[in-house]
Design a protein around this motif. Structure first.
Motif, PDB file in Angstrom:
ATOM      1  N   TRP A  45      95.872 -87.079  40.441  1.00 33.11           N
ATOM      2  CA  TRP A  45      96.139 -87.028  41.881  1.00 33.11           C
ATOM      3  C   TRP A  45      94.997 -86.261  42.530  1.00 33.11           C
ATOM      4  CZ3 TRP A  45      99.928 -90.120  43.232  1.00 33.11           C
ATOM      5  CH2 TRP A  45     100.956 -90.381  42.324  1.00 33.11           C
ATOM      6  N   ASP A  46      94.075 -86.970  43.155  1.00 34.44           N
ATOM      7  CA  ASP A  46      92.938 -86.288  43.777  1.00 34.44           C
ATOM      8  C   ASP A  46      92.570 -86.868  45.132  1.00 34.44           C
ATOM      9  OD1 ASP A  46      91.892 -88.680  42.914  1.00 34.44           O
ATOM     10  OD2 ASP A  46      90.332 -87.797  41.667  1.00 34.44           O
ATOM     11  N   GLU A  47      93.542 -87.477  45.801  1.00 37.59           N
ATOM     12  CA  GLU A  47      93.316 -88.037  47.133  1.00 37.59           C
ATOM     13  C   GLU A  47      94.234 -87.353  48.126  1.00 37.59           C
ATOM     14  OE1 GLU A  47      93.416 -92.324  47.224  1.00 37.59           O
ATOM     15  OE2 GLU A  47      92.544 -92.435  45.215  1.00 37.59           O
ATOM     16  N   GLY A  48      93.794 -87.260  49.373  1.00 41.85           N
ATOM     17  CA  GLY A  48      94.596 -86.630  50.419  1.00 41.85           C
ATOM     18  C   GLY A  48      95.750 -87.507  50.873  1.00 41.85           C
ATOM     19  N   TRP A  49      96.633 -86.911  51.670  1.00 38.72           N
ATOM     20  CA  TRP A  49      97.773 -87.609  52.244  1.00 38.72           C
ATOM     21  C   TRP A  49      97.354 -88.240  53.559  1.00 38.72           C
ATOM     22  CZ3 TRP A  49     102.528 -87.983  49.926  1.00 38.72           C
ATOM     23  CH2 TRP A  49     102.718 -87.191  48.801  1.00 38.72           C
ATOM     24  N   THR A  50      97.775 -89.474  53.803  1.00 36.64           N
ATOM     25  CA  THR A  50      97.512 -90.141  55.071  1.00 36.64           C
ATOM     26  C   THR A  50      98.830 -90.603  55.676  1.00 36.64           C
ATOM     27  OG1 THR A  50      97.161 -92.260  53.937  1.00 36.64           O
ATOM     28  CG2 THR A  50      95.212 -90.945  54.425  1.00 36.64           C
TER      29      THR A  50
ATOM     30  N   ASN B  78      95.191 -82.591  46.972  1.00 28.67           N
ATOM     31  CA  ASN B  78      95.922 -83.520  47.835  1.00 28.67           C
ATOM     32  C   ASN B  78      96.164 -82.909  49.212  1.00 28.67           C
ATOM     33  OD1 ASN B  78      97.104 -83.942  44.858  1.00 28.67           O
ATOM     34  ND2 ASN B  78      96.906 -85.896  45.908  1.00 28.67           N
ATOM     35  N   PRO B  79      95.122 -82.711  50.024  1.00 28.40           N
ATOM     36  CA  PRO B  79      95.308 -82.080  51.331  1.00 28.40           C
ATOM     37  C   PRO B  79      96.078 -82.964  52.302  1.00 28.40           C
ATOM     38  CG  PRO B  79      93.077 -82.910  51.130  1.00 28.40           C
ATOM     39  CD  PRO B  79      93.728 -83.086  49.785  1.00 28.40           C
ATOM     40  N   GLY B  80      96.791 -82.327  53.235  1.00 27.45           N
ATOM     41  CA  GLY B  80      97.495 -83.050  54.277  1.00 27.45           C
ATOM     42  C   GLY B  80      98.964 -83.279  54.028  1.00 27.45           C
ATOM     43  N   PHE B  81      99.543 -82.690  52.975  1.00 28.31           N
ATOM     44  CA  PHE B  81     100.973 -82.867  52.695  1.00 28.31           C
ATOM     45  C   PHE B  81     101.784 -82.216  53.812  1.00 28.31           C
ATOM     46  CE2 PHE B  81     105.013 -81.472  50.773  1.00 28.31           C
ATOM     47  CZ  PHE B  81     105.474 -82.689  50.330  1.00 28.31           C
ATOM     48  N   PRO B  82     102.797 -82.932  54.368  1.00 27.61           N
ATOM     49  CA  PRO B  82     103.594 -82.396  55.480  1.00 27.61           C
ATOM     50  C   PRO B  82     104.693 -81.452  54.992  1.00 27.61           C
ATOM     51  CG  PRO B  82     104.331 -84.592  54.953  1.00 27.61           C
ATOM     52  CD  PRO B  82     103.149 -84.316  54.059  1.00 27.61           C
ATOM     53  N   SER B  83     104.331 -80.321  54.436  1.00 31.03           N
ATOM     54  CA  SER B  83     105.287 -79.439  53.768  1.00 31.03           C
ATOM     55  C   SER B  83     106.376 -78.893  54.682  1.00 31.03           C
ATOM     56  CB  SER B  83     104.563 -78.279  53.093  1.00 31.03           C
ATOM     57  OG  SER B  83     103.871 -77.511  54.054  1.00 31.03           O
ATOM     58  N   ALA B  84     106.092 -78.706  55.959  1.00 32.62           N
ATOM     59  CA  ALA B  84     107.086 -78.113  56.853  1.00 32.62           C
ATOM     60  C   ALA B  84     108.216 -79.077  57.200  1.00 32.62           C
ATOM     61  CB  ALA B  84     106.413 -77.623  58.123  1.00 32.62           C
ATOM     62  N   THR B  85     107.974 -80.397  57.110  1.00 34.96           N
ATOM     63  CA  THR B  85     108.969 -81.364  57.561  1.00 34.96           C
ATOM     64  C   THR B  85     109.363 -82.407  56.515  1.00 34.96           C
ATOM     65  OG1 THR B  85     107.214 -82.749  58.497  1.00 34.96           O
ATOM     66  CG2 THR B  85     108.253 -81.153  59.981  1.00 34.96           C
TER      67      THR B  85
ATOM     68  N   TYR C  45     101.607 -94.536  43.684  1.00 35.17           N
ATOM     69  CA  TYR C  45     101.681 -94.147  45.084  1.00 35.17           C
ATOM     70  C   TYR C  45     102.904 -93.280  45.308  1.00 35.17           C
ATOM     71  CZ  TYR C  45      98.408 -98.003  45.547  1.00 35.17           C
ATOM     72  OH  TYR C  45      97.334 -98.835  45.395  1.00 35.17           O
ATOM     73  N   ILE C  46     102.741 -92.242  46.130  1.00 41.28           N
ATOM     74  CA  ILE C  46     103.862 -91.412  46.534  1.00 41.28           C
ATOM     75  C   ILE C  46     103.954 -91.503  48.043  1.00 41.28           C
ATOM     76  CG2 ILE C  46     104.816 -89.085  46.667  1.00 41.28           C
ATOM     77  CD1 ILE C  46     103.297 -88.404  44.153  1.00 41.28           C
ATOM     78  N   ARG C  47     105.168 -91.718  48.528  1.00 40.97           N
ATOM     79  CA  ARG C  47     105.428 -91.702  49.968  1.00 40.97           C
ATOM     80  C   ARG C  47     106.438 -90.619  50.267  1.00 40.97           C
ATOM     81  NH1 ARG C  47     105.604 -98.130  51.199  1.00 40.97           N
ATOM     82  NH2 ARG C  47     103.352 -98.430  51.049  1.00 40.97           N
ATOM     83  N   VAL C  48     106.203 -89.924  51.367  1.00 38.30           N
ATOM     84  CA  VAL C  48     107.075 -88.845  51.809  1.00 38.30           C
ATOM     85  C   VAL C  48     107.561 -89.155  53.216  1.00 38.30           C
ATOM     86  CG1 VAL C  48     107.144 -86.407  52.459  1.00 38.30           C
ATOM     87  CG2 VAL C  48     105.995 -87.098  50.379  1.00 38.30           C
ATOM     88  N   LEU C  49     108.870 -89.044  53.429  1.00 32.37           N
ATOM     89  CA  LEU C  49     109.477 -89.179  54.746  1.00 32.37           C
ATOM     90  C   LEU C  49     109.691 -87.785  55.303  1.00 32.37           C
ATOM     91  CD1 LEU C  49     110.888 -90.949  56.922  1.00 32.37           C
ATOM     92  CD2 LEU C  49     113.000 -90.603  55.611  1.00 32.37           C
ATOM     93  N   THR C  50     109.425 -87.610  56.599  1.00 30.60           N
ATOM     94  CA  THR C  50     109.595 -86.299  57.224  1.00 30.60           C
ATOM     95  C   THR C  50     110.794 -86.308  58.164  1.00 30.60           C
ATOM     96  OG1 THR C  50     108.185 -86.794  59.124  1.00 30.60           O
ATOM     97  CG2 THR C  50     107.097 -85.922  57.137  1.00 30.60           C
ATOM     98  N   THR C  51     111.234 -85.118  58.540  1.00 28.70           N
ATOM     99  CA  THR C  51     112.379 -84.993  59.440  1.00 28.70           C
ATOM    100  C   THR C  51     112.083 -85.509  60.840  1.00 28.70           C
ATOM    101  OG1 THR C  51     111.727 -82.726  59.951  1.00 28.70           O
ATOM    102  CG2 THR C  51     113.366 -83.030  58.193  1.00 28.70           C
ATOM    103  N   ASP C  52     110.811 -85.673  61.191  1.00 26.03           N
ATOM    104  CA  ASP C  52     110.472 -86.239  62.499  1.00 26.03           C
ATOM    105  C   ASP C  52     110.093 -87.724  62.384  1.00 26.03           C
ATOM    106  OD1 ASP C  52     108.083 -85.730  61.230  1.00 26.03           O
ATOM    107  OD2 ASP C  52     107.152 -84.716  62.929  1.00 26.03           O
ATOM    108  N   ASN C  53     110.586 -88.379  61.319  1.00 26.40           N
ATOM    109  CA  ASN C  53     110.503 -89.830  61.123  1.00 26.40           C
ATOM    110  C   ASN C  53     109.074 -90.345  60.921  1.00 26.40           C
ATOM    111  OD1 ASN C  53     112.250 -92.020  60.758  1.00 26.40           O
ATOM    112  ND2 ASN C  53     111.669 -92.883  62.716  1.00 26.40           N
ATOM    113  N   ARG C  54     108.272 -89.584  60.203  1.00 26.25           N
ATOM    114  CA  ARG C  54     106.927 -90.023  59.848  1.00 26.25           C
ATOM    115  C   ARG C  54     106.873 -90.259  58.347  1.00 26.25           C
ATOM    116  NH1 ARG C  54     102.937 -86.233  63.498  1.00 26.25           N
ATOM    117  NH2 ARG C  54     103.732 -86.976  65.482  1.00 26.25           N
ATOM    118  N   VAL C  55     105.948 -91.128  57.924  1.00 20.76           N
ATOM    119  CA  VAL C  55     105.783 -91.414  56.507  1.00 20.76           C
ATOM    120  C   VAL C  55     104.326 -91.141  56.133  1.00 20.76           C
ATOM    121  CG1 VAL C  55     105.884 -93.181  54.702  1.00 20.76           C
ATOM    122  CG2 VAL C  55     107.600 -93.163  56.523  1.00 20.76           C
ATOM    123  N   TYR C  56     104.146 -90.370  55.058  1.00 19.00           N
ATOM    124  CA  TYR C  56     102.820 -90.053  54.542  1.00 19.00           C
ATOM    125  C   TYR C  56     102.711 -90.603  53.127  1.00 19.00           C
ATOM    126  CZ  TYR C  56     102.352 -86.853  58.453  1.00 19.00           C
ATOM    127  OH  TYR C  56     102.270 -86.326  59.717  1.00 19.00           O
ATOM    128  N   GLN C  57     101.494 -90.972  52.711  1.00 19.23           N
ATOM    129  CA  GLN C  57     101.281 -91.547  51.383  1.00 19.23           C
ATOM    130  C   GLN C  57     100.024 -90.963  50.753  1.00 19.23           C
ATOM    131  OE1 GLN C  57     101.758 -95.883  50.382  1.00 19.23           O
ATOM    132  NE2 GLN C  57      99.537 -95.804  50.365  1.00 19.23           N
TER     133      GLN C  57
END
Length: 98
Positions: free
Chosen positions: A72-77, A27-34, A48-60
């Motif tokens: 789970w074998d797809e990257g984060w967008t 799952n490449p591209g996970f925003p681990s720092a934020t 589906y998994i969605r992640v909210l970041t501290t800089d107000n972005r959403v990744y799925q």
């Protein structure tokens, strides 16, 4: 936890979950720092998994549900546009008491 996201699934409600990491490897591209919030939804054979970041972005990312396991074998967008900012915890105007 420490920049790593996990998802768990159990065979029965309240059962012991089997945990998988979804923040590295397949799952490449996970925003681990934020990353600061995470949500998961499962609809039939799609999850589906969605992640909210501290800089107000959403990744799925998307996963396949197969019985009691996830695949789970797809990257984060990044989903755009991100959520709009709303003020929370704003004090009410002071009113004099009679």
């Amino acid at each position: 936890m420490n920049g790593v996201a996990y998802v768990g699934r159990s065979a029965t409600a309240g059962g012991v979950p089997v945990w998988q990491t979804v923040s590295d490897g397949d799952n490449p591209g996970f925003p681990s720092a934020t990353a600061c919030g995470i949500a998961i939804v499962s609809q039939g054979v799609n999850s589906y998994i969605r992640v909210l970041t501290t800089d107000n972005r959403v990744y799925q990312t998307h996963g396949d549900t197969n019985g009691a396991t996830f695949v789970w074998d797809e990257g984060w967008t990044e989903l755009t546009p991100g959520p709009t900012v709303s003020l929370r915890g704003k004090a009410f105007p002071h009113r004099a008491r009679p």
